[in-house]
Design a protein around this motif. Structure first.
Motif, PDB file in Angstrom:
ATOM      1  N   GLY A 163      -5.183  -0.969   6.318  1.00 41.44           N
ATOM      2  CA  GLY A 163      -4.193  -0.472   7.272  1.00 41.44           C
ATOM      3  C   GLY A 163      -2.953  -1.318   7.419  1.00 41.44           C
ATOM      4  N   GLY A 164      -2.765  -2.315   6.567  1.00 42.71           N
ATOM      5  CA  GLY A 164      -1.598  -3.176   6.670  1.00 42.71           C
ATOM      6  C   GLY A 164      -0.301  -2.453   6.322  1.00 42.71           C
TER       7      GLY A 164
ATOM      8  N   ILE B  94       4.138  -3.387  -7.546  1.00 41.17           N
ATOM      9  CA  ILE B  94       3.427  -2.346  -6.797  1.00 41.17           C
ATOM     10  C   ILE B  94       2.331  -1.723  -7.656  1.00 41.17           C
ATOM     11  N   HIS B  95       2.616  -1.493  -8.918  1.00 35.36           N
ATOM     12  CA  HIS B  95       1.612  -0.879  -9.785  1.00 35.36           C
ATOM     13  C   HIS B  95       0.504  -1.851 -10.176  1.00 35.36           C
ATOM     14  N   GLN B  96       0.749  -3.147 -10.042  1.00 39.22           N
ATOM     15  CA  GLN B  96      -0.358  -4.099 -10.123  1.00 39.22           C
ATOM     16  C   GLN B  96      -1.300  -3.910  -8.928  1.00 39.22           C
ATOM     17  N   ILE B  97      -0.700  -3.669  -7.766  1.00 40.79           N
ATOM     18  CA  ILE B  97      -1.489  -3.470  -6.544  1.00 40.79           C
ATOM     19  C   ILE B  97      -2.230  -2.141  -6.601  1.00 40.79           C
ATOM     20  N   ASN B  98      -1.508  -1.100  -6.969  1.00 45.25           N
ATOM     21  CA  ASN B  98      -2.086   0.251  -7.028  1.00 45.25           C
ATOM     22  C   ASN B  98      -1.411   1.035  -8.151  1.00 45.25           C
ATOM     23  N   PRO B  99      -2.088   1.222  -9.274  1.00 44.96           N
ATOM     24  CA  PRO B  99      -1.475   1.918 -10.412  1.00 44.96           C
ATOM     25  C   PRO B  99      -1.011   3.325 -10.092  1.00 44.96           C
ATOM     26  N   ASP B 100      -1.575   3.942  -9.058  1.00 48.51           N
ATOM     27  CA  ASP B 100      -1.219   5.319  -8.709  1.00 48.51           C
ATOM     28  C   ASP B 100      -0.117   5.422  -7.663  1.00 48.51           C
ATOM     29  N   ALA B 101       0.400   4.284  -7.202  1.00 49.88           N
ATOM     30  CA  ALA B 101       1.420   4.307  -6.144  1.00 49.88           C
ATOM     31  C   ALA B 101       2.688   5.019  -6.622  1.00 49.88           C
ATOM     32  N   ARG B 102       3.284   5.761  -5.716  1.00 49.20           N
ATOM     33  CA  ARG B 102       4.503   6.509  -6.031  1.00 49.20           C
ATOM     34  C   ARG B 102       5.491   6.361  -4.877  1.00 49.20           C
ATOM     35  N   ALA B 103       6.707   5.974  -5.207  1.00 51.62           N
ATOM     36  CA  ALA B 103       7.743   5.845  -4.186  1.00 51.62           C
ATOM     37  C   ALA B 103       8.444   7.180  -3.989  1.00 51.62           C
ATOM     38  N   GLU B 104       8.793   7.471  -2.751  1.00 45.56           N
ATOM     39  CA  GLU B 104       9.512   8.705  -2.438  1.00 45.56           C
ATOM     40  C   GLU B 104      10.618   8.421  -1.432  1.00 45.56           C
ATOM     41  N   GLU B 105      11.633   9.268  -1.439  1.00 47.26           N
ATOM     42  CA  GLU B 105      12.727   9.147  -0.480  1.00 47.26           C
ATOM     43  C   GLU B 105      12.259   9.647   0.884  1.00 47.26           C
TER      44      GLU B 105
ATOM     45  N   ILE C 271       6.214   4.179   0.289  1.00 44.16           N
ATOM     46  CA  ILE C 271       4.987   4.428  -0.460  1.00 44.16           C
ATOM     47  C   ILE C 271       3.918   4.730   0.574  1.00 44.16           C
ATOM     48  N   ARG C 272       3.228   5.844   0.403  1.00 40.32           N
ATOM     49  CA  ARG C 272       2.253   6.315   1.385  1.00 40.32           C
ATOM     50  C   ARG C 272       0.833   6.164   0.858  1.00 40.32           C
ATOM     51  N   ASP C 273      -0.119   6.202   1.792  1.00 40.16           N
ATOM     52  CA  ASP C 273      -1.520   6.217   1.401  1.00 40.16           C
ATOM     53  C   ASP C 273      -1.958   7.662   1.148  1.00 40.16           C
ATOM     54  N   ALA C 274      -3.235   7.853   0.848  1.00 44.81           N
ATOM     55  CA  ALA C 274      -3.742   9.190   0.501  1.00 44.81           C
ATOM     56  C   ALA C 274      -3.628  10.169   1.662  1.00 44.81           C
ATOM     57  N   GLN C 275      -3.550   9.654   2.901  1.00 40.28           N
ATOM     58  CA  GLN C 275      -3.442  10.508   4.087  1.00 40.28           C
ATOM     59  C   GLN C 275      -1.985  10.778   4.483  1.00 40.28           C
ATOM     60  N   GLY C 276      -1.047  10.223   3.741  1.00 38.30           N
ATOM     61  CA  GLY C 276       0.360  10.463   4.027  1.00 38.30           C
ATOM     62  C   GLY C 276       0.997   9.441   4.943  1.00 38.30           C
ATOM     63  N   ARG C 277       0.255   8.423   5.356  1.00 38.13           N
ATOM     64  CA  ARG C 277       0.808   7.381   6.224  1.00 38.13           C
ATOM     65  C   ARG C 277       1.628   6.392   5.403  1.00 38.13           C
ATOM     66  N   MET C 278       2.764   6.007   5.939  1.00 42.06           N
ATOM     67  CA  MET C 278       3.568   4.981   5.270  1.00 42.06           C
ATOM     68  C   MET C 278       2.814   3.664   5.216  1.00 42.06           C
TER      69      MET C 278
ATOM     70  N   ILE D  75       7.168   0.105  15.353  1.00 40.92           N
ATOM     71  CA  ILE D  75       6.484   1.067  16.224  1.00 40.92           C
ATOM     72  C   ILE D  75       5.743   2.101  15.411  1.00 40.92           C
ATOM     73  N   TYR D  76       6.330   2.554  14.320  1.00 39.84           N
ATOM     74  CA  TYR D  76       5.621   3.508  13.455  1.00 39.84           C
ATOM     75  C   TYR D  76       4.298   2.920  12.993  1.00 39.84           C
ATOM     76  N   SER D  77       4.328   1.682  12.537  1.00 38.68           N
ATOM     77  CA  SER D  77       3.108   1.060  12.002  1.00 38.68           C
ATOM     78  C   SER D  77       2.021   0.945  13.056  1.00 38.68           C
ATOM     79  N   MET D  78       2.405   0.846  14.327  1.00 40.74           N
ATOM     80  CA  MET D  78       1.433   0.671  15.400  1.00 40.74           C
ATOM     81  C   MET D  78       0.947   1.994  15.988  1.00 40.74           C
ATOM     82  N   THR D  79       1.611   3.091  15.629  1.00 35.50           N
ATOM     83  CA  THR D  79       1.281   4.380  16.237  1.00 35.50           C
ATOM     84  C   THR D  79       0.828   5.432  15.227  1.00 35.50           C
ATOM     85  N   HIS D  80       0.819   5.101  13.954  1.00 39.49           N
ATOM     86  CA  HIS D  80       0.442   6.085  12.932  1.00 39.49           C
ATOM     87  C   HIS D  80      -0.662   5.505  12.022  1.00 39.49           C
TER      88      HIS D  80
END
Length: 272
Positions: free
Chosen positions: A146-147, A167-178, A221-228, A267-272
């Protein structure tokens, strides 16, 4: 002979005062919480009187390695804007929200498991970072738990490619989006639909383009649930907006934008 003795006496007294001043400065530096890292910082400042006060929220500053640090003459890449920029942002975050905040940043080495105690971490100049396999694995676990990471102050396509390689060392499937105008991260506290680029202090009175980074981007970059998981400030310098918020030569418009953006991401990180 008498004149020569007097000159030696005055010279000795002057050297003694200079030595005393140097010792006092060294003692003051050693008393600072992060004195061991000050040689790597661009803009170290004195600690506030309540620096050691505990609080529920700590602002993490990521200390990473970079090839550009080898043989460096000045500060390290991770240490750009450190630690004045962090201190100003912390003080304003305290004033603008109800979060109980530790008065100073927490510098966290990328090789330390202590990162798991920090839910929100900031890193600058990540276009020049270099991750070992163990560091990449640790950051993967950090995000899985959750970091949240905010990155800033990197420019041009070469630096973007190097950042994404990490980032791809951390997660090969990571994808950046606008990020879209209506994204919740732009509406948690301040409405940031009409955003402006936050430029570095070195280009703020020019074309605001640094190292060939032409267009500013607010990405994620979001997780599988769509959270930043990662808030990306590309081709801009939010850290300078914090660092120079007290400088009359740096336009207030850009400092205000940098502060609002940082507050929203916290605030986003603490509420989502």
């Amino acid at each position: 002979m008498r004149a020569l003795c007097g000159l030696r006496s005055r010279t000795g007294a002057l050297l003694g005062l200079l030595l005393l001043g140097a010792l006092l400065a060294l003692a003051q530096m050693r008393d600072r919480v992060w004195s061991r890292y000050e040689a790597e910082m661009q803009d170290p400042v004195d600690d506030p009187p309540d620096a050691l006060r505990k609080a529920e929220f700590k602002l993490g500053r990521l200390r990473y390695r970079s090839p550009m640090d080898r043989g460096r003459r000045r500060y390290a890449r991770w240490g750009i804007d450190v630690n004045k920029g962090d201190r100003i942002f912390v003080s304003l975050l305290q004033r603008l929200t109800r979060i109980e905040i530790q008065p100073i940043e927490t510098i966290i080495d990328i090789g330390s498991d202590e990162i798991f105690n920090l839910p929100w971490v900031f890193a600058g100049s990540v276009g020049d970072w270099e991750l070992s396999p163990s560091e990449a694995e640790r950051l993967r676990k950090y995000f899985d738990r959750g970091g949240f990471l905010m990155v800033d102050d990197f420019h041009n396509e070469r630096e973007w490619a190097n950042f994404m390689a990490g980032i791809h060392q951390i997660n090969p499937d990571a994808r950046a989006e606008e990020l879209e105008d209506g994204d919740p991260a732009f509406r948690t506290v301040f409405d940031l639909k009409n955003r402006v680029r936050v430029p570095g202090a070195n280009v703020v009175h020019g074309d605001m383009i640094e190292r060939g980074g032409i267009e500013p981007h607010w990405r994620t970059i979001r997780d599988a649930q769509g959270r930043m998981q990662i808030a990306i400030c590309f081709n801009m310098d939010v850290g300078d907006g914090w660092e120079f918020a007290d400088d009359p030569d740096y336009p207030e418009r850009y400092s205000s934008e940098a502060i609002r953006l940082g507050v929203n991401y916290v605030i986003y990180s603490m509420t989502h």
